[in-house]
Enzyme design. Sequence first.
Site, PDB file in Angstrom:
ATOM      1  N   GLY A  69       0.749  -1.154   0.063  1.00  0.00           N
ATOM      2  CA  GLY A  69      -0.092  -0.036   0.044  1.00  0.00           C
ATOM      3  C   GLY A  69       0.718   1.298  -0.160  1.00  0.00           C
ATOM      4  N   CYS A  96       5.353  -6.278   1.304  1.00  0.00           N
ATOM      5  CA  CYS A  96       5.889  -4.612   1.328  1.00  0.00           C
ATOM      6  C   CYS A  96       5.269  -3.923   2.544  1.00  0.00           C
ATOM      7  CB  CYS A  96       5.291  -3.875   0.251  1.00  0.00           C
ATOM      8  SG  CYS A  96       6.057  -2.328  -0.035  1.00  0.00           S
ATOM      9  N   TYR A  97       4.261  -3.050   2.181  1.00  0.00           N
ATOM     10  CA  TYR A  97       3.472  -2.519   3.495  1.00  0.00           C
ATOM     11  C   TYR A  97       3.065  -3.603   4.445  1.00  0.00           C
ATOM     12  CZ  TYR A  97       0.540   0.533   6.193  1.00  0.00           C
ATOM     13  OH  TYR A  97      -0.481   1.241   7.306  1.00  0.00           O
ATOM     14  N   HIS A 182       7.969  -7.011  -4.331  1.00  0.00           N
ATOM     15  CA  HIS A 182       6.654  -7.415  -4.649  1.00  0.00           C
ATOM     16  C   HIS A 182       6.699  -8.767  -5.649  1.00  0.00           C
ATOM     17  CE1 HIS A 182       4.682  -3.749  -3.533  1.00  0.00           C
ATOM     18  NE2 HIS A 182       5.705  -3.329  -3.340  1.00  0.00           N
ATOM     19  N   GLU A 184       4.271 -10.262  -6.927  1.00  0.00           N
ATOM     20  CA  GLU A 184       3.283  -9.894  -8.085  1.00  0.00           C
ATOM     21  C   GLU A 184       3.602  -9.485  -9.243  1.00  0.00           C
ATOM     22  OE1 GLU A 184       3.548  -8.399  -5.263  1.00  0.00           O
ATOM     23  OE2 GLU A 184       2.445  -6.408  -5.350  1.00  0.00           O
ATOM     24  N   ASP A 240     -17.080  -8.140 -22.650  1.00  0.00           N
ATOM     25  CA  ASP A 240     -17.811  -8.388 -21.464  1.00  0.00           C
ATOM     26  C   ASP A 240     -19.300  -8.652 -21.696  1.00  0.00           C
ATOM     27  OD1 ASP A 240     -15.328  -7.710 -20.417  1.00  0.00           O
ATOM     28  OD2 ASP A 240     -15.937  -5.576 -19.925  1.00  0.00           O
ATOM     29  N   LYS A 379     -10.824  -9.198 -15.959  1.00  0.00           N
ATOM     30  CA  LYS A 379     -10.942  -9.170 -17.720  1.00  0.00           C
ATOM     31  C   LYS A 379     -10.274 -10.422 -18.578  1.00  0.00           C
ATOM     32  CE  LYS A 379     -11.967  -6.426 -21.277  1.00  0.00           C
ATOM     33  NZ  LYS A 379     -12.980  -5.483 -21.287  1.00  0.00           N
TER      34      LYS A 379
END
Length: 523
Positions: A69, A96-97, A182, A184, A240, A379
């Site tokens: 964050g 991280c945070y 990170h 990710e 979508d 998505k």
Amino acid sequence: MGSSGPGLDPELARAVPGGVLVVDFGAQYAQLIARRIRECRVFSAVVPHDMDPERIAALHPKGLVLSGGPASVYEEGAPALNPRLLELGVPVLGICYGMQSMAQVLGGDVARTGAAEFGKTPLEILVRDGLMRDVPMEQCWMSHRDAVVATPPGFTATARTTHAPVAAMEDASRRLYGVQFHPEVVHTPFGTDLLKAFLFDACHCAPTWTPVQVIEDQVARIQAQVGDERVICALSGGVDSAVAALLVHRAVGDRLTCIFVDHGMLRMNEGEQVEDAFGNYFHVPLIHVRAQDHFLSALAGITEPEEKRKIIGREFIRTFEQEATKLGGVNFLVQGTLYSDVIESGSRDASKIKSHHNVGGLPDDIAVDLVEPLRQLFKDEVRVVGEELGLPERMVWRQPFPGPGLAIRIIGEVTAERLEILRRADFVLQEEIRRAGLYRDLWQSFAVLPAVKSVGVQGDERTYAYPIVIRAVTSDDAMTADWARLPHELLEQISNRIINEVAGVNRVVLDITSKPPGTIEWE
Ligand code: XMP
């Protein structure tokens, strides 16, 4: 309030047992972590950091990830970690945070070391055990100012970087883990392996979740929701609404009617593609409203971009409502709301969650209940489901296209003649981009028709005609974008073909502006 508590709707909550919850300390980070976990075939959903830990426990996750964050743990009003989350008996990974707040709560030391790290950073593994056992990381992606400088009692530092003495830490006995970097982001090599070590070795998750499973779940859920009633769906040509419509069609068959308001601002052949796929191939009852003339008269004389948007939005709703009224006796409306819309609608307070109208801005007061079969999906997962349902490749992988369509790519007045020029130029550009194999690498690629003319010479004749602007960008989320470095040979081919094949154009120019400061569209 249901047992899911604020921030997670009951439908998502049902999928959590067996999955991992991402506790959100800063929305964009949390979404990406959840996506990565799902790519490992483990279900993941995002919950707000201040959600009651007992409610989180009641969802029976197999593990928790505390997200990164933007705040500093020492800032006033920084989102606080509830220590109870570390005592639920499931493994916790702080990123991280998330790691810093874990260290702070458990008696470690977090300090502003004065040396921030951003971007690719060499990493030294200190202990090849636990999460780090089979992850041969030598580099990681960092984005931090504060750092953990002393581990909490019971923890071991397992990796370090130049400015982060504790770049990773763990307490195996309590199954608590933290990483400053990170895992990710794609710039952390072996980041996914680290997440997998957490999911499979620490949390003992099974890699069984796939977006395709959602098809079966959703079909059953839609049948239960809709019963014997009738449903309508506004098709836009986008992925979508198309996937949402197909899921509903699978569930309720001909009790679904799709209304495709073709405002005439679509690209070449797009209307026919929708008609072919839905009407002729899937046999979905389809009302194809060809309304180009109507929209062109409504837009006559209008040059201001927001005014164009307003008029198209208003006429779209009117046309849709007229068709829906003709059908009569419809109680449900399909919406292609995605999971990212659900998170962004505000996960903090369930009472504030709005339903996200992302199909051409349909009216809020329409007296129908919503059917939202994509609420669980990101998505890229919608695309997987679309492929599984047999949607044509062109629709599944279509680049984003704005609701007002070509009208906001024609600077100045939209006329039938100018629309035709842009549509033809855009067709050439799309064809060449696809032929070069670049279509999927680009976030968007399109042509723009400015409101100026310039002098040229073709044959022996002087011409005074429009230029066409080529706009091609790369992006992850449209919030920022970079102009795409298209090969010169490709640009040459596009330019030659547009000038030779599109009457009314005598010049082709390239837009080399990133966002910011530009926007992706010209209007
Ligand atoms: P900008 O031009 O703001 O665009 O950088 C960001 C993304 O949003 C799309 N866009 C729209 N989509 N209605 C839409 O449905 C609109 O009025 C609209 N304006 C921009 C744009 O194509 C890009 O993907």
